[in-house]
Design an enzyme around this catalytic site. Structure first.
Site, short mmCIF file in Angstrom:
data_model
loop_
_atom_site.label_atom_id
_atom_site.label_comp_id
_atom_site.label_asym_id
_atom_site.label_seq_id
_atom_site.Cartn_x
_atom_site.Cartn_y
_atom_site.Cartn_z
N HIS A 17 0.72 -1.12 0.12
CA HIS A 17 -0.23 0.22 -0.15
C HIS A 17 0.85 1.11 -0.04
CE1 HIS A 17 -3.40 -2.53 0.88
NE2 HIS A 17 -2.68 -3.12 1.71
N ASP A 25 -5.82 4.75 0.05
CA ASP A 25 -5.99 3.65 -0.40
C ASP A 25 -7.05 2.69 0.10
OD1 ASP A 25 -5.50 2.25 2.10
OD2 ASP A 25 -3.62 1.39 1.38
#
Length: 480
Positions: free
Chosen positions: A21, A118
């Site tokens: 991420h 994200d």
């Protein structure tokens, strides 16, 4: 006429813990600063951070890219000890973003034009609405998983049981059918809390202003075409999707002794002769499977770099310890393996400079868990893949890479009943040989080299990914 005295436009980015991420969002931040004249605040969730994450974010300071740590939450909750990785990740993010409103208000720079998050950070909407900050999602997995995720609420209504038990493949509108066995690594419905968390986050995708994806047309033409043109996605309605990949680490510091030894060893090997074996920042094998893998590599007689992590029955047990020093890998390998393969293979503990290895001319293939970061890195450097999926959407990625993209050969990990099996040494030997020296391997390598050139072109000025990001950046720049 450009007013050179005007402050640079300002955006913020927020990623959940984990290199899968952190990396694409940070590389997006770097591009906004270096190519589009922005200033960026990169918000870091410090709880659950790893050695790998900390060293990456501090390796190359960039002017106008400001790292801001969110205040650490109280992590004394006894329940954390028994949480699964997904539950722990969601808990950490939920607790860490509580002070987001005050953090954004306290930034002494021009007003934030957008917040890019994200997929696990969707709890920011209320704070951003209060501050009139539009929210964009950077969907850090494949476009194939994005289309599946957008279809998930529909599938959830249709299917009572587990998706892996469906009688036929899942048909996401406009996309290639997904075999049910490739869904076995996703969060199952039986893990009620984890499934609800995942479902909640993907169900919020229509709430964002736009969705960035780390891909490009030549890599995922089917999924990107579907999300753009299929009526199903328009009717959700799906926010505009912006393919801006391949975004990977531009460089990687080679600091430790063993990292330097790895690159030095590769320098002595012939071109395209080495198989790189690494299962991501968190992936682990069982003791039995690691033993079979080692024997398979030895029997293949191919050169290799093998990253060894302490075995575990949990395939994602290394997620919150990436980059941490591990025990002597000999303790987990067959007796005499390191000595017998000396000169042909190199065994490293826990962590390797992946970009340095994949970009090295000696590297000829990558045995990978097919996490999307690793996939994009491998394709970007023209390296074909032996697909060994372990968790999350990696089964979907493995199918995409082997059946649709043509850069991977799958390791046969599924039995006749659809169950995961231990891959035996002779099968590993045959697959490794086929990719490293067989005709099929040559075909995969040619395709990987084509995509390497395509990836380079799309990121260049005038290329599709470059211009897509440039247009979004310009829209932020002209907003008042």
């Amino acid at each position: 006429m450009v007013n050179e005295c005007a402050p640079k436009p300002h955006v913020a980015l927020l990623a959940s813990p984990g290199m899968g991420h952190i990396t694409p969002l940070y590389e997006l931040a770097v591009r906004l600063v270096t190519q589009h004249n922005f200033q960026v605040t990169f918000l870091v969730i410090t709880a659950g951070s790893t050695v790998a994450q900390d060293s990456y974010l501090t390796a190359y300071p960039t002017p106008d890219l400001h790292i801001v740590d969110l205040p650490p939450p109280d992590m004394s909750n006894e329940l954390l000890k028994n949480m699964t990785t997904v539950a722990r990740l969601c808990y950490i993010v939920e607790q860490s973003i509580r002070p987001l409103r005050s953090v954004l208000n306290g930034i002494k720079r021009p007003k934030v034009k957008a917040l890019i998050i994200d997929m696990f950070c969707t709890g920011v909407f209320e704070a951003c609405k209060d501050l009139s900050i539009p929210v964009y999602s950077f969907f850090t997995a494949s476009a194939a998983l994005l289309t599946f995720s957008l279809y998930l609420p529909t599938l959830d209504c249709k299917a009572d049981g587990e998706y892996v038990d469906l009688p036929e493949p899942v048909k996401v509108p406009g996309c290639n059918p997904i075999q049910t066995q490739d869904l076995m690594y996703l969060v199952p419905k039986s893990m009620i809390n984890e499934y609800q968390q995942w479902f909640m986050h993907v169900s919020r995708l229509p709430m964002v202003t736009g969705i960035f994806v780390n891909s490009w047309e030549d890599l995922e033409s089917v999924s990107l075409k579907a999300v753009k043109h299929e009526p199903f996605f328009a009717n959700i309605p799906t926010p505009r999707v912006y393919p801006i990949g391949p975004l990977t680490k531009q460089a990687e510091p080679v600091l430790s002794k063993y990292e330097k030894e790895t690159i030095a060893w590769l320098d002595k090997q012939p071109k395209d002769s080495v198989l790189f074996v690494a299962l991501g920042s968190g992936g682990t094998l069982t003791s039995e499977q690691l033993t079979e893998l080692a024997w398979g590599l030895e029997l293949s007689q191919q050169r290799f770099v093998l990253v060894v992590r302490k075995p575990s029955d949990c395939a994602i047990s290394g997620y919150f310890s990436a980059g941490r020093d591990a025990d002597d890998p000999k303790a987990y390998l067959p007796d005499g393996f390191v000595e017998r393969t000396k000169g042909v293979g190199l065994v490293v503990s826990s962590w390797a400079p992946q970009v340095g290895v994949l970009s090295h001319p000696s590297t000829g293939a990558f045995l990978s868990h097919c996490g999307w970061n690793s996939t994009v890195e491998s394709v970007k450097y023209g390296v074909p893949i032996i697909a060994w999926p372990l968790y999350a959407e990696q089964g979907i990625n493995a199918a995409l890479l082997s059946n649709e993209v043509g850069v991977a050969m799958r390791m046969p990990m599924v039995g006749e009943g659809g169950e995961t099996v231990v891959v035996q040494r002779k099968k590993i030997e045959s697959v490794v040989k086929a990719v490293m020296e067989g005709e099929e391997g040559k075909k995969l390598r040619r395709r990987a080299k084509e995509l390497q050139a395509s990836g380079r072109e799309t990121l260049s000025r005038g290329g599709s990914s470059y211009e897509t990001l440039a247009r979004v950046a310009e829209s932020w720049n002209i907003e008042t």
